[in-house]
Design a protein around this motif. Structure first.
Motif, PDB file in Angstrom:
ATOM      1  N   HIS A  76     -10.122  12.739  -4.283  1.00 40.92           N
ATOM      2  CA  HIS A  76      -9.198  11.605  -4.358  1.00 40.92           C
ATOM      3  C   HIS A  76      -9.677  10.372  -3.605  1.00 40.92           C
TER       4      HIS A  76
ATOM      5  N   ARG B 174      -1.267   6.361   0.605  1.00 41.51           N
ATOM      6  CA  ARG B 174      -0.526   6.430  -0.664  1.00 41.51           C
ATOM      7  C   ARG B 174       0.130   7.786  -0.827  1.00 41.51           C
ATOM      8  N   PRO B 175       1.292   7.805  -1.467  1.00 45.36           N
ATOM      9  CA  PRO B 175       1.963   9.089  -1.679  1.00 45.36           C
ATOM     10  C   PRO B 175       1.118  10.084  -2.472  1.00 45.36           C
ATOM     11  N   PHE B 176       0.168   9.632  -3.284  1.00 43.67           N
ATOM     12  CA  PHE B 176      -0.553  10.625  -4.089  1.00 43.67           C
ATOM     13  C   PHE B 176      -1.441  11.518  -3.221  1.00 43.67           C
TER      14      PHE B 176
ATOM     15  N   ALA C 210       1.002  14.044  -2.038  1.00 41.41           N
ATOM     16  CA  ALA C 210       1.269  15.013  -3.105  1.00 41.41           C
ATOM     17  C   ALA C 210       0.144  16.028  -3.206  1.00 41.41           C
TER      18      ALA C 210
ATOM     19  N   LEU D 162       2.524   4.890  -7.274  1.00 46.39           N
ATOM     20  CA  LEU D 162       1.781   5.150  -6.056  1.00 46.39           C
ATOM     21  C   LEU D 162       1.565   6.641  -5.846  1.00 46.39           C
ATOM     22  N   SER D 163       2.314   7.462  -6.575  1.00 48.91           N
ATOM     23  CA  SER D 163       2.226   8.907  -6.346  1.00 48.91           C
ATOM     24  C   SER D 163       1.237   9.578  -7.275  1.00 48.91           C
ATOM     25  N   ALA D 164       0.610   8.796  -8.146  1.00 46.18           N
ATOM     26  CA  ALA D 164      -0.319   9.393  -9.096  1.00 46.18           C
ATOM     27  C   ALA D 164      -1.713   8.817  -8.864  1.00 46.18           C
ATOM     28  N   ASP D 165      -2.705   9.664  -8.759  1.00 48.58           N
ATOM     29  CA  ASP D 165      -4.086   9.215  -8.651  1.00 48.58           C
ATOM     30  C   ASP D 165      -4.446   8.475  -9.940  1.00 48.58           C
ATOM     31  N   PRO D 166      -4.760   7.157  -9.854  1.00 49.05           N
ATOM     32  CA  PRO D 166      -4.920   6.368 -11.071  1.00 49.05           C
ATOM     33  C   PRO D 166      -6.057   6.824 -11.977  1.00 49.05           C
ATOM     34  N   ARG D 167      -6.972   7.656 -11.475  1.00 51.28           N
ATOM     35  CA  ARG D 167      -8.097   8.061 -12.300  1.00 51.28           C
ATOM     36  C   ARG D 167      -7.845   9.314 -13.118  1.00 51.28           C
ATOM     37  N   LEU D 168      -6.809  10.073 -12.780  1.00 54.61           N
ATOM     38  CA  LEU D 168      -6.616  11.361 -13.450  1.00 54.61           C
ATOM     39  C   LEU D 168      -5.748  11.220 -14.698  1.00 54.61           C
TER      40      LEU D 168
ATOM     41  N   ARG E 255       4.078  18.103 -11.673  1.00 52.57           N
ATOM     42  CA  ARG E 255       3.097  18.464 -10.651  1.00 52.57           C
ATOM     43  C   ARG E 255       3.766  19.169  -9.479  1.00 52.57           C
TER      44      ARG E 255
END
Lengths: 223, 321, 293
Positions: free
Chosen positions: C198, C178-180, C183, A90-96, A152
């Motif tokens: 984003h 979302r946590p991203f 971040a 959930l902490s990572a943007d799935p597109r990057l 990051r």
């Protein structure tokens, strides 16, 4: 110094999940905050990272009182704090791609020219190999993704690091590797650490001192 | 080994995924193990090592791009050869009770615990008629120590521990000889982890069931397991007694030792390197690139002998010397 | 590969049939959409035939080799008229769907990203407009202009952006929590950068899907308006106009002038929905990661 004084925080005007919490970290200190799940410690971690505005209370960062949260916090204050969350998915943007994921804070702060040099140092420090850096989040394991999330958080060289249950979803070896990477960074830069978790064996081993949730909320203020 | 007849026998179980572009991912390779009644076998390994795929294979829940080979017997039935009809009518719930990861998400949010239990009782047991179903559901809740006062609550009104008990109650309804717990303690607090595994242990101690617990939580495994199977890169590399695994002599496979030494109350030092890609495994022992004991012999796949697949296992004398 | 399972292993596959029916569905849908689009784009410039050519000797002929769809009450070839009608209907559908999606995405993204009173105000507006029947509002809008293509496009667009706004707002809200995003904020990103880098890429697949599904919807709406005589002027043969004009012959037992235009509304609708459904399964990240370990 990172000081949280008499913090009360909640969501959308509901009953506060954090009541009168007070916490002080000396420069370069590592503090473990122990508490059961659902007690509000993640909310307090987000307040400390200037991501959630508390209802009442004050936060002081290296002597400067914090006046705004999220986008309203000055960029120098926001980026002085790095944060790692519990769930890497959930902490990572799935597109990057992982490279872009790690370099995103450099891009956001207009320091593109540092990307190459910073990544070549960080990737081995958190245990990421070059072929992993080219992949997207759904092509790597939870442990590998959490390594990228740690990179990051470190990429802007924060003076404070906040780890919210960073290793709770990971196996023992990956957890130890990530803690090792954090400690290496702290040894090199003298950064302070707030590690939030429920596993006292982990936090006792990792941090200079640990406090329990019950000891920093209402009770301590009254005393 | 307990010497009792095994409930689950797995022989040469392999699962692979066919990916676009002809790539193959060897998720599970040639797994052999047993689980006997009254015994808890903990299957441990890091995330992505193939242990959840193994569980899906036993339940016949593999996705469409998967292929499986080998045998997994419960009694006379080969789970891998069974068709969907057999799996649905005779296996799931009746032969294997599943205790899922994050139980609150596993329950239907708009229905109460009682209605979940009553539906399961109707589907899996001979109980008929409203009164009989109701009392059977209450008895099932009681077996899992789920308080009857909470039966009319919805899943989101339950605490983590209560949701776990509700899921366990559901898994026990069909009186299945094998309980399969997939990461039952992920995200729970230490106290709740201990409580949960103690409850699971209680159901195994009746002596009629076997428990296969899949976990990456070594502390939970230590508390509950009679035997431990360690998985690395899709292979079961060590199967041994929990007592010697967690005790003074320790595990014998270098990977298992490394995993144990990474615990914060032990050396807290990680195993160097990262696990290999399941789509691109090295020839020979998959752990060799990270292993301090590796030699030229490790380019050949080590055959499992005495429960260990390693050319240079630690022997107990190592420690005394 | 030496680490593969031992020699002579017998592999069993699972669930192949379910997969193949899905493939067939997707292929049939893709073929139908391709045929429709090609016919509409290529037939008018390539075929030197006049769809308006009246031949009173050949009026209301049933389908035959010379006239596969038959002829209408003025002896015009129905196949040709249907292709031209589809061309007009598709043009209106695509233009209206694009406009509606732009409005909906802008309103939904603004509501989701701004929050607070701005969000409450915008969503109350959406609720209020939703409570008025689409067709009624559409009729009201076309009635303000002279008949033509653009009033119909505007009428359909202004009545159809509401659902897109809701979808986009919900998606933005779920992404924002979302946590991203946390971040990114912690990494020094501005509000603008978070929105562009984003949030927007996260909602675009959903918005595009909504746009595609809206094309048939808009075509139906146009046909309904034209059927009521309020849509396109009668000299522009849209599918709705064709059906409307042929109502009388249906009562006389001549089924072809209504059936074929009707089919041309239904078949592309199903084909587009079939393709969009497959696409939705693809962009759902959970399905994508299911195949991973």
């Amino acid at each position: 110094m990172l000081e949280l004084h008499d913090i009360t925080a909640g969501y959308d005007g509901g009953t506060p999940v954090v009541r009168n919490a007070t916490l002080t970290l000396a420069a370069g200190e590592s503090l473990g905050l122990l508490g059961p799940s659902g007690c509000g410690k993640s909310t307090l971690a987000r307040v400390a990272a200037l991501l959630h505005r508390p209802d009442t209370g004050t936060v002081t960062l290296d002597g400067e009182p914090v006046r705004g949260w999220r986008y309203r916090a000055p960029r120098v204050q926001r980026t002085a704090l790095g944060i790692v969350f519990q769930q890497p998915r959930l902490s990572a943007d799935p597109r990057l791609r992982l490279t872009d994921l790690i370099a995103e804070p450099l891009r956001a702060t207009g320091r593109r020219d540092e990307i190459r040099q910073r990544l070549s140092g960080l990737a081995p420090a958190v245990g990421l190999t070059p072929d992993l850096l080219d992949r997207r989040p759904h092509e790597v394991s939870d442990g590998q993704l959490q390594r990228a999330c740690l990179a990051r958080a470190l990429v802007l060289r924060p003076r404070w690091l906040i780890c919210d249950e960073m290793t709770a979803m990971l196996d023992a070896s990956t957890a130890a590797a990530l803690v090792g990477a954090v400690e290496e960074y702290r040894a090199a830069t003298g950064a302070g650490l707030l590690a939030v978790g429920h596993d006292h064996r982990l936090l006792d081993r990792w941090c200079d001192r640990t406090v329990h949730w019950n000891d920093i909320t209402t009770a301590e203020v009254r005393a | 080994m307990t010497g009792r007849t095994p409930i689950l026998t797995v022989r040469g179980l392999s699962v692979r995924f066919l990916m676009p572009g002809g790539r193959r991912i060897a998720a599970v390779t040639d797994a052999h193990f047993d689980a006997a009644a009254g015994e808890c076998l903990a299957l441990i390994g890091e995330s992505g090592c193939g242990k959840s795929v193994l569980a899906s294979a036993l339940l016949g829940l593999l996705p469409a791009n998967a292929q499986a080979a080998g045998e997994a017997h419960i009694g006379d039935l080969d789970l891998l050869a069974a068709d969907e009809r057999t799996l649905a009518r005779a296996v799931r719930g009746r032969l294997i009770g599943l205790i899922p990861q994050s139980p609150a998400a596993h329950l239907t949010p708009v229905r109460t615990v009682r209605s979940h239990l009553e539906e399961t009782v109707t589907a899996l047991t001979g109980a008929r008629g409203r009164a009989a179903v109701r009392s059977a559901a209450e008895a099932a809740a009681e077996r899992a120590a789920f308080p009857s006062g909470h039966l009319d609550r919805f899943p989101h009104e339950l605490s983590g521990g209560m949701a776990q008990r509700a899921a366990t109650a559901l898994a026990l309804v069909g009186d299945a000889p094998l309980l399969l717990a997939d990461e039952p303690t992920t995200g729970l607090d230490r106290d709740l982890v201990e409580h949960t595994v103690d409850e699971l242990r209680r159901h195994v101690d009746t002596g009629r069931r076997a428990l296969l617990m899949i976990t990456h939580d070594l502390a939970a495994a230590e508390r509950i397991a009679d035997r431990v199977a360690v998985m690395y890169a899709g292979r079961v590399v060590e199967v041994t007694d929990a007592e010697s695994f967690f005790g003074a002599s320790g595990p014998r496979h270098p990977y298992s030792r490394g995993l144990l030494q990474a615990l914060p109350d032990r050396a807290f030092s990680p195993i160097p390197g990262t696990p290999p890609e399941l789509g691109d495994l090295p020839a020979g022992c998959a752990f060799a690139p990270r292993c301090e004991r590796a030699t030229d012999a490790c380019t050949v796949l080590p055959p499992p002998t005495d429960g260990i697949a390693c050319h240079h296992p630690h022997v107990p004398e190592d420690l005394r010397a | 590969m030496t680490c593969e399972a031992p020699q002579g292993t017998v592999w069993r596959s699972y669930g192949t049939d379910r997969r193949s029916t899905r493939t067939v569905r997707v292929r049939v849908s893709a073929a139908l959409v391709a045929v429709t689009v090609l016919a509409v784009l290529l037939v008018p410039p390539l075929v030197q035939l006049d769809q308006q050519a009246v031949d009173l000797q050949a009026k209301l002929l049933p389908p035959s080799w010379a006239h596969p769809f038959g002829t209408d009450d003025l002896g015009r070839d129905l196949l040709l008229r249907c292709v031209y009608g589809l061309r007009v209907s598709l043009l209106v559908g695509v233009a209206a769907a694009l406009a509606a999606t732009l409005i909906g995405t802008a309103v939904g993204a603004a509501a989701g990203a701004l929050g607070g009173w701005a969000e409450r105000g915008l969503m109350r507006l959406v609720d209020t407009l939703s409570s008025v029947p689409h067709l009624l509002l559409g009729i009201f809008i076309v009635a303000m202009f002279r008949p033509g293509v653009w009033p119909v496009v505007v009428s359909v667009a202004l009545t159809h952006w509401l659902s897109t706004a809701r979808i986009v707002r919900a998606e933005v809200l779920s992404l924002r929590a979302r946590p991203f995003i946390d971040a990114a904020v912690s990494g020094g990103a501005s509000r603008w950068r978070v929105a562009i880098r984003h949030l927007l890429p996260g909602v675009l697949p959903q918005a595009a899907l909504a746009a595609v599904l809206m094309v048939p919807h808009a075509m139906w709406h146009e046909s309904a308006l034209s059927f009521l005589g309020l849509g396109l002027p009668t000299h522009l043969a849209s599918l709705g106009n064709l059906i409307q004009g042929a109502r009388g012959s249906l009562l006389a037992g001549q089924w072809w002038p209504t059936l074929f235009p009707g089919l041309l509304i239904i078949v592309p609708t199903l084909a587009i929905a079939g393709l969009a459904g497959a696409w939705r399964e693809r962009i759902n990240p959970r399905r994508r990661s299911e195949l991973m370990l």
